[in-house]
Design a protein around this motif. Structure first.
Motif, PDB file in Angstrom:
ATOM      1  N   PRO A  37       0.979  -1.073   0.446  1.00  0.00           N
ATOM      2  CA  PRO A  37       0.014  -0.089  -0.110  1.00  0.00           C
ATOM      3  C   PRO A  37       1.284   1.274  -0.103  1.00  0.00           C
ATOM      4  N   VAL A  38       0.423   2.133  -0.821  1.00  0.00           N
ATOM      5  CA  VAL A  38       0.757   3.597  -0.094  1.00  0.00           C
ATOM      6  C   VAL A  38       0.750   4.782   0.233  1.00  0.00           C
ATOM      7  N   ILE A  39       1.226   5.042   0.559  1.00  0.00           N
ATOM      8  CA  ILE A  39       0.800   6.010   1.310  1.00  0.00           C
ATOM      9  C   ILE A  39       1.939   8.153   0.871  1.00  0.00           C
ATOM     10  N   VAL A  40       1.034   8.597   0.617  1.00  0.00           N
ATOM     11  CA  VAL A  40       1.358   9.838   0.427  1.00  0.00           C
ATOM     12  C   VAL A  40       1.672  11.341   1.623  1.00  0.00           C
ATOM     13  N   ARG A  65       7.094   0.161   8.281  1.00  0.00           N
ATOM     14  CA  ARG A  65       5.468  -0.381   9.028  1.00  0.00           C
ATOM     15  C   ARG A  65       5.123  -1.086   7.349  1.00  0.00           C
ATOM     16  N   GLY A  66       5.116  -1.242   6.294  1.00  0.00           N
ATOM     17  CA  GLY A  66       5.132  -1.749   5.169  1.00  0.00           C
ATOM     18  C   GLY A  66       4.007  -0.979   3.691  1.00  0.00           C
ATOM     19  N   PHE A  67       4.343   0.021   3.740  1.00  0.00           N
ATOM     20  CA  PHE A  67       3.984   1.160   2.841  1.00  0.00           C
ATOM     21  C   PHE A  67       4.980   1.699   2.295  1.00  0.00           C
ATOM     22  N   VAL A  68       5.415   1.815   0.550  1.00  0.00           N
ATOM     23  CA  VAL A  68       5.690   2.439  -0.193  1.00  0.00           C
ATOM     24  C   VAL A  68       5.408   3.894   0.163  1.00  0.00           C
TER      25      VAL A  68
END
Length: 194
Positions: A37-40, A65-68
């Motif tokens: 999953p992605v965080i901006v 924590r597993g985010f791009v």
């Protein structure tokens, strides 16, 4: 002087998502294979200060924590006023939707996270559908938004930061995220300190 989160790497630095020096972004990712999953992540600074390089710790923390994680710069006051900084954040989301797969991210699972003025930008991009639409983004890819100590209902413009950033807008209600709250919005998480 700050602890470093392990198991992450910066995959890109200073990538252009639009024209100009303030429309650049960095990408952080877990070392494990994706798609993740992605965080901006959109930093704050009263819409007049901040730079992505100062938030490498946030990019690495989310990546651990597993985010791009995409950390964009955006144009600031006085170069722009509302809605320029929100439009830039929507353009960064467009970049993520189009390109994040190249970095191990899942473009169908993007969450906007912002702090302070960045929380405002994130919530406006998530709630006022015109910003993502005008940037050419399918709003369905934004699955949620997280605001950390953000302003969402702050009329009148009674401090210099809000007067400078928003004071020229003839319809001040259109500057307020609370005005765009709706049942079919992406999931929201609003956090603050006390």
């Amino acid at each position: 002087l700050a602890p470093r989160d392990g198991g992450t790497k910066r995959l890109a630095q200073g990538v252009a998502y639009g024209e100009g020096a303030r429309r650049r972004l960095d990408v952080y990712a877990p070392e494990t294979p994706g798609p993740h999953p992605v965080i901006v992540f959109i930093y704050g600074g009263s819409w007049s200060s901040g730079r992505r390089q100062d938030y490498a710790f946030a990019g690495a923390a989310f990546a651990s924590r597993g985010f791009v994680t995409v950390v964009p710069d955006y144009r600031l006051v006085p170069e722009v006023r509302f809605p320029g900084f929100v439009e830039d954040c929507a353009a960064a989301v467009r970049w993520a939707a189009d390109r994040i797969g190249e970095y191990g991210g899942d473009p169908s699972r993007i969450v906007l996270v912002g702090h302070s003025a960045g929380a405002y930008n994130a919530l406006m991009a998530a709630l006022d559908t015109r910003y993502l639409r005008d940037a050419g983004v399918d709003a369905a890819c934004v699955r949620g938004a997280v605001g950390l100590a953000g302003p969402y209902d702050f009329l009148p413009f009674d401090v210099s930061a809000t007067r400078e950033a928003f004071g020229q807008e003839p319809n001040s209600a259109l500057t307020q995220p609370v005005h765009f709250a709706r049942a079919d919005a992406p999931a929201l998480l609003l956090l603050w300190g006390d």
